[in-house]
Motif scaffolding. Structure first.
Motif, PDB file in Angstrom:
ATOM      1  N   LEU A  69     -13.927  45.071 -25.279  1.00 32.07           N
ATOM      2  CA  LEU A  69     -13.047  46.213 -25.052  1.00 32.07           C
ATOM      3  C   LEU A  69     -12.742  46.947 -26.349  1.00 32.07           C
ATOM      4  CD1 LEU A  69     -10.496  44.761 -22.451  1.00 32.07           C
ATOM      5  CD2 LEU A  69     -12.339  46.394 -22.031  1.00 32.07           C
ATOM      6  N   VAL A  70     -12.583  46.206 -27.454  1.00 34.27           N
ATOM      7  CA  VAL A  70     -12.241  46.868 -28.712  1.00 34.27           C
ATOM      8  C   VAL A  70     -13.483  47.262 -29.522  1.00 34.27           C
ATOM      9  CG1 VAL A  70     -10.011  45.725 -28.870  1.00 34.27           C
ATOM     10  CG2 VAL A  70     -11.982  44.666 -29.943  1.00 34.27           C
ATOM     11  N   TRP A  71     -14.568  46.523 -29.367  1.00 37.76           N
ATOM     12  CA  TRP A  71     -15.780  46.840 -30.120  1.00 37.76           C
ATOM     13  C   TRP A  71     -16.746  47.697 -29.306  1.00 37.76           C
ATOM     14  CZ3 TRP A  71     -20.311  43.043 -31.431  1.00 37.76           C
ATOM     15  CH2 TRP A  71     -21.162  43.645 -32.356  1.00 37.76           C
ATOM     16  N   GLY A  72     -17.033  47.277 -28.084  1.00 38.71           N
ATOM     17  CA  GLY A  72     -18.002  48.000 -27.281  1.00 38.71           C
ATOM     18  C   GLY A  72     -17.510  49.359 -26.822  1.00 38.71           C
ATOM     19  N   TYR A  73     -16.212  49.480 -26.538  1.00 44.17           N
ATOM     20  CA  TYR A  73     -15.670  50.743 -26.029  1.00 44.17           C
ATOM     21  C   TYR A  73     -14.958  51.561 -27.094  1.00 44.17           C
ATOM     22  CZ  TYR A  73     -16.828  49.380 -21.285  1.00 44.17           C
ATOM     23  OH  TYR A  73     -17.523  49.026 -20.152  1.00 44.17           O
ATOM     24  N   ALA A  74     -14.178  50.909 -27.969  1.00 46.07           N
ATOM     25  CA  ALA A  74     -13.428  51.656 -28.982  1.00 46.07           C
ATOM     26  C   ALA A  74     -14.116  51.662 -30.344  1.00 46.07           C
ATOM     27  CB  ALA A  74     -12.018  51.073 -29.120  1.00 46.07           C
ATOM     28  N   GLY A  75     -15.175  50.885 -30.496  1.00 45.56           N
ATOM     29  CA  GLY A  75     -15.926  50.914 -31.737  1.00 45.56           C
ATOM     30  C   GLY A  75     -15.280  50.181 -32.890  1.00 45.56           C
ATOM     31  N   MET A  76     -14.329  49.286 -32.622  1.00 49.13           N
ATOM     32  CA  MET A  76     -13.646  48.538 -33.681  1.00 49.13           C
ATOM     33  C   MET A  76     -14.170  47.096 -33.684  1.00 49.13           C
ATOM     34  SD  MET A  76      -9.719  49.859 -33.165  1.00 49.13           S
ATOM     35  CE  MET A  76      -9.600  49.152 -31.497  1.00 49.13           C
ATOM     36  N   LEU A 225     -10.144  50.205 -16.545  1.00 46.43           N
ATOM     37  CA  LEU A 225      -9.918  50.966 -17.781  1.00 46.43           C
ATOM     38  C   LEU A 225     -11.166  51.769 -18.160  1.00 46.43           C
ATOM     39  CD1 LEU A 225      -7.943  48.435 -20.021  1.00 46.43           C
ATOM     40  CD2 LEU A 225      -7.076  50.532 -18.987  1.00 46.43           C
ATOM     41  N   ALA A 226     -12.341  51.145 -18.022  1.00 44.78           N
ATOM     42  CA  ALA A 226     -13.578  51.818 -18.408  1.00 44.78           C
ATOM     43  C   ALA A 226     -13.854  53.040 -17.551  1.00 44.78           C
ATOM     44  CB  ALA A 226     -14.744  50.837 -18.324  1.00 44.78           C
ATOM     45  N   ARG A 227     -13.462  53.005 -16.281  1.00 42.01           N
ATOM     46  CA  ARG A 227     -13.721  54.115 -15.362  1.00 42.01           C
ATOM     47  C   ARG A 227     -12.625  55.175 -15.388  1.00 42.01           C
ATOM     48  NH1 ARG A 227     -17.313  53.374 -11.103  1.00 42.01           N
ATOM     49  NH2 ARG A 227     -15.921  54.544  -9.711  1.00 42.01           N
ATOM     50  N   PHE A 230      -8.576  56.968 -19.698  1.00 43.43           N
ATOM     51  CA  PHE A 230      -8.308  56.162 -20.890  1.00 43.43           C
ATOM     52  C   PHE A 230      -9.613  55.613 -21.463  1.00 43.43           C
ATOM     53  CE2 PHE A 230      -7.429  52.166 -23.014  1.00 43.43           C
ATOM     54  CZ  PHE A 230      -6.346  52.481 -23.826  1.00 43.43           C
ATOM     55  N   GLY A 231     -10.491  55.121 -20.592  1.00 46.75           N
ATOM     56  CA  GLY A 231     -11.762  54.575 -21.041  1.00 46.75           C
ATOM     57  C   GLY A 231     -12.649  55.640 -21.656  1.00 46.75           C
ATOM     58  N   ARG A 232     -12.623  56.839 -21.101  1.00 45.01           N
ATOM     59  CA  ARG A 232     -13.432  57.925 -21.672  1.00 45.01           C
ATOM     60  C   ARG A 232     -12.917  58.322 -23.053  1.00 45.01           C
ATOM     61  NH1 ARG A 232     -13.296  59.477 -16.180  1.00 45.01           N
ATOM     62  NH2 ARG A 232     -11.568  60.938 -16.516  1.00 45.01           N
ATOM     63  N   VAL A 233     -11.603  58.280 -23.218  1.00 43.03           N
ATOM     64  CA  VAL A 233     -11.037  58.573 -24.540  1.00 43.03           C
ATOM     65  C   VAL A 233     -11.447  57.486 -25.533  1.00 43.03           C
ATOM     66  CG1 VAL A 233      -8.897  58.830 -25.853  1.00 43.03           C
ATOM     67  CG2 VAL A 233      -9.104  59.895 -23.610  1.00 43.03           C
ATOM     68  N   LEU A 234     -11.463  56.234 -25.085  1.00 40.69           N
ATOM     69  CA  LEU A 234     -11.875  55.145 -25.971  1.00 40.69           C
ATOM     70  C   LEU A 234     -13.317  55.329 -26.446  1.00 40.69           C
ATOM     71  CD1 LEU A 234     -10.449  51.815 -24.492  1.00 40.69           C
ATOM     72  CD2 LEU A 234      -9.731  53.010 -26.554  1.00 40.69           C
ATOM     73  N   THR A 235     -14.202  55.689 -25.547  1.00 36.42           N
ATOM     74  CA  THR A 235     -15.588  55.908 -25.955  1.00 36.42           C
ATOM     75  C   THR A 235     -15.693  57.104 -26.892  1.00 36.42           C
ATOM     76  OG1 THR A 235     -15.969  57.189 -23.923  1.00 36.42           O
ATOM     77  CG2 THR A 235     -16.544  54.855 -23.880  1.00 36.42           C
ATOM     78  N   ALA A 236     -14.815  58.078 -26.702  1.00 39.06           N
ATOM     79  CA  ALA A 236     -14.788  59.209 -27.628  1.00 39.06           C
ATOM     80  C   ALA A 236     -14.303  58.768 -29.010  1.00 39.06           C
ATOM     81  CB  ALA A 236     -13.887  60.316 -27.083  1.00 39.06           C
ATOM     82  N   VAL A 237     -13.356  57.838 -29.036  1.00 40.93           N
ATOM     83  CA  VAL A 237     -12.914  57.261 -30.314  1.00 40.93           C
ATOM     84  C   VAL A 237     -14.081  56.572 -31.001  1.00 40.93           C
ATOM     85  CG1 VAL A 237     -11.456  55.478 -31.353  1.00 40.93           C
ATOM     86  CG2 VAL A 237     -10.512  56.985 -29.614  1.00 40.93           C
ATOM     87  N   ARG A 238     -14.878  55.884 -30.229  1.00 40.17           N
ATOM     88  CA  ARG A 238     -16.028  55.169 -30.790  1.00 40.17           C
ATOM     89  C   ARG A 238     -17.094  56.122 -31.313  1.00 40.17           C
ATOM     90  NH1 ARG A 238     -19.370  52.584 -26.214  1.00 40.17           N
ATOM     91  NH2 ARG A 238     -19.905  54.803 -26.045  1.00 40.17           N
ATOM     92  N   ASP A 239     -17.377  57.176 -30.552  1.00 44.95           N
ATOM     93  CA  ASP A 239     -18.511  58.038 -30.870  1.00 44.95           C
ATOM     94  C   ASP A 239     -18.166  59.189 -31.807  1.00 44.95           C
ATOM     95  OD1 ASP A 239     -20.039  56.443 -29.200  1.00 44.95           O
ATOM     96  OD2 ASP A 239     -19.670  57.701 -27.442  1.00 44.95           O
ATOM     97  N   PRO A 251      -5.714  59.291 -31.536  1.00 49.46           N
ATOM     98  CA  PRO A 251      -6.396  58.050 -31.132  1.00 49.46           C
ATOM     99  C   PRO A 251      -5.616  56.784 -31.445  1.00 49.46           C
ATOM    100  CG  PRO A 251      -7.386  58.928 -33.123  1.00 49.46           C
ATOM    101  CD  PRO A 251      -6.384  59.946 -32.666  1.00 49.46           C
ATOM    102  N   ARG A 252      -4.588  56.861 -32.288  1.00 48.79           N
ATOM    103  CA  ARG A 252      -3.891  55.650 -32.716  1.00 48.79           C
ATOM    104  C   ARG A 252      -3.249  54.904 -31.553  1.00 48.79           C
ATOM    105  NH1 ARG A 252      -0.293  58.174 -37.485  1.00 48.79           N
ATOM    106  NH2 ARG A 252      -0.025  59.706 -35.802  1.00 48.79           N
ATOM    107  N   GLY A 253      -2.629  55.631 -30.633  1.00 50.51           N
ATOM    108  CA  GLY A 253      -2.004  54.981 -29.489  1.00 50.51           C
ATOM    109  C   GLY A 253      -3.014  54.294 -28.592  1.00 50.51           C
ATOM    110  N   TYR A 254      -4.151  54.939 -28.369  1.00 52.70           N
ATOM    111  CA  TYR A 254      -5.206  54.355 -27.533  1.00 52.70           C
ATOM    112  C   TYR A 254      -5.771  53.089 -28.182  1.00 52.70           C
ATOM    113  CZ  TYR A 254      -5.133  58.785 -24.988  1.00 52.70           C
ATOM    114  OH  TYR A 254      -4.750  59.873 -24.238  1.00 52.70           O
TER     115      TYR A 254
END
Length: 359
Positions: A69-76, A225-227, A230-239, A251-254
Motif C-alpha cells: 500500500l505504501v510502496w506499490g501505490y504511494a511510491g514510498m 482504497l485502490a478503486r 483516494f487510491g487514484r491520488v496515491l498513484t498520482a503521488v507515486r508517479d 499529498p502529505r495527508g494522503y
C-alpha cells in the motif's frame, strides 16, 4: 468492430477471475482449521506443524500487503515495516507473559531480580488493553514519524534510509535487558490466551482462522482504497507528486494516512504471529527482515495487492524448506531470487501471469 468488444470482455473477465481465485484460496485456507480438528489418523488431518507454518506465512502476507500500500501505490519504499510488526507482537507478548506468570512477575523479570512491573506494563493483563496497544503503539509511532518526515518532504532513498535507521534503533533498544522486554531472548513460554490453553487444537484453529479473516479484511480494505479516488491520488503521488501539488492537492495527508494504516496492519499481523509461533524477540526488528519484506512485494508485483501476498508465500515457503534441507544456502538463494526479479520480472509474478494471459 468485434475486436474492441472482445478486448473489453477480456478486460472485464480478468478482475472477475482474480476475485474468484482469491475467494477460492481464502475459502480453502478457512477450511484448514476444521481439518486440523479431525482425528490425527484421518487422511485429511492437517498437523499442528503445518497449521503453524501456514499461519506464520499468512501473517507475513499481511505485512507484504501493508508494504504494498505504501510502496506499490504511494511510491514510498519503507525498510522499517519489521518494526511495526514486532511492536504489535511485543504488545501481544506482554499480555501472554502476564497470563503465564499469573499473579507474579514474568519469568525473565524474576531472573533479573526485578521487584515490580515497569509502569508501561500496567494493564497488560487485560486482553482489551493489549489489543489497544497492538493498534496504538505502531500507529502512533508511524503517525509521529510520518508527520515530520512528510512535512519535511523527505522521500525516495532518504525515506528508505530513515525507516531502516528507525527499525535498527528499535532493535538495539529492545536488545537491552533494562528496557523490560526480555532482552535478546524476547518473550516465550506462553501458556494461555483468553483462558484457553495456547497449544490446544481448538485454540490453534481459532488463531489460524482469525489470521485468515484479518488477511481477508486487509485485502478488502486495500481493494476499496485502490478503486477509490483516494487510491487514484496515491498513484498520482507515486508517479508525479509535483504535478499533483500543482493541481491543488496536498499529498502529505494522503501519505500520512496510508502510512499509519499500513503500520497498524503490520501491528495486527504481529499480534497474531506471536501466539501461533510461540516467540517474539528483537530479531524481528532486524533491517534484514524489512528488506526481505520488500523482496516479497517485488517478487509478487508492486501495486497489485494479490502479488505481494503471493510473493510472501513463495519466499517464506522456500525459506521453510531451505532452512531445513540446505540452511547454509538460503541467503544465496534469496539474493539470486532478488537479482532474477530485478532483471527479468520488473512487474513480478503477477505481471508475468498477466502477460501470458493477454497473449
Amino acid at each position: 468492430m468485434n475486436q474492441p468488444l472482445s478486448v473489453t470482455a477480456a478486460q472485464k473477465a480478468g478482475p472477475r477471475l482474480t476475485v474468484a481465485v482469491v475467494g477460492i484460496a481464502l475459502l480453502a485456507l478457512a477450511l484448514m482449521p476444521a481439518l486440523h480438528l479431525l482425528p490425527p489418523d484421518h487422511a485429511l488431518h492437517v498437523s499442528a506443524y503445518t497449521l503453524t507454518v501456514v499461519g506464520r506465512i499468512l501473517c507475513y502476507a499481511i505485512v507484504a500487503l501493508a508494504l504494498d500500500l505504501v510502496w506499490g501505490y504511494a511510491g514510498m519504499l519503507s525498510l522499517g515495516h519489521g518494526l511495526f510488526f514486532a511492536l504489535g507482537g511485543y504488545a501481544m507478548g506482554m499480555y501472554l507473559m502476564r497470563q503465564a506468570a499469573g499473579d507474579g512477575l514474568p519469568a525473565f523479570m524474576s531472573f533479573l531480580a526485578w521487584n515490580e512491573l515497569p509502569w508501561y506494563w500496567y494493564g497488560t493483563s487485560s486482553f482489551l488493553w493489549a489489543m489497544c496497544l497492538v493498534v496504538l503503539v505502531p500507529g502512533l509511532l508511524a503517525l509521529v514519524f510520518g508527520f515530520f518526515a512528510f512535512r519535511s518532504r523527505i522521500k525516495g532513498v532518504y525515506f528508505s534510509i530513515m525507516t531502516q535507521a528507525l527499525t535498527f534503533a528499535g532493535m538495539l533498544l529492545f536488545f537491552r535487558n533494562e528496557t523490560g522486554f526480555g532482552g535478546n531472548n524476547g518473550f516465550t513460554g506462553f501458556t494461555r490466551i483468553l483462558g484457553y490453553e495456547i497449544t490446544a487444537r481448538g485454540t490453534r484453529a481459532a488463531l489460524f482462522l482469525a489470521t485468515v479473516l484479518l488477511l481477508s479484511g486487509c485485502i478488502y480494505v486495500g481493494w476499496r482504497l485502490a478503486r477509490s479516488k483516494f487510491g487514484r491520488v496515491l498513484t498520482a503521488v507515486r508517479d508525479a507528486e509535483n504535478r499533483l501539488m500543482f493541481c491543488g492537492y496536498d499529498p502529505r495527508g494522503y501519505k500520512l494516512f496510508i502510512w499509519v494504516l499500513s503500520a497498524v496492519m503490520c501491528g495486527l499481523a504481529g499480534a497474531l504471529y506471536v501466539p501461533q509461533v510461540g516467540i517474539i524477540n528483537p530479531s524481528e526488528m532486524a533491517p534484514t527482515q524489512s528488506i526481505e519484506a520488500a523482496i516479497w512485494v517485488a517478487l509478487g508485483g508492486r501495486g497489485t495487492l494479490i502479488g505481494p501476498i503471493l510473493g510472501a508465500g513463495i519466499v517464506n515457503g522456500a525459506k521453510s524448506w531451505f532452512t531445513v534441507a540446505f540452511p547454509e544456502y538460503w541467503l544465496f538463494f534469496l539474493g539470486a531470487l532478488f537479482i532474477v526479479v530485478t532483471l527479468f520480472l520488473p512487474r513480478g509474478v503477477i505481471g508475468l501471469l498477466k502477460k501470458r494471459g493477454e497473449s
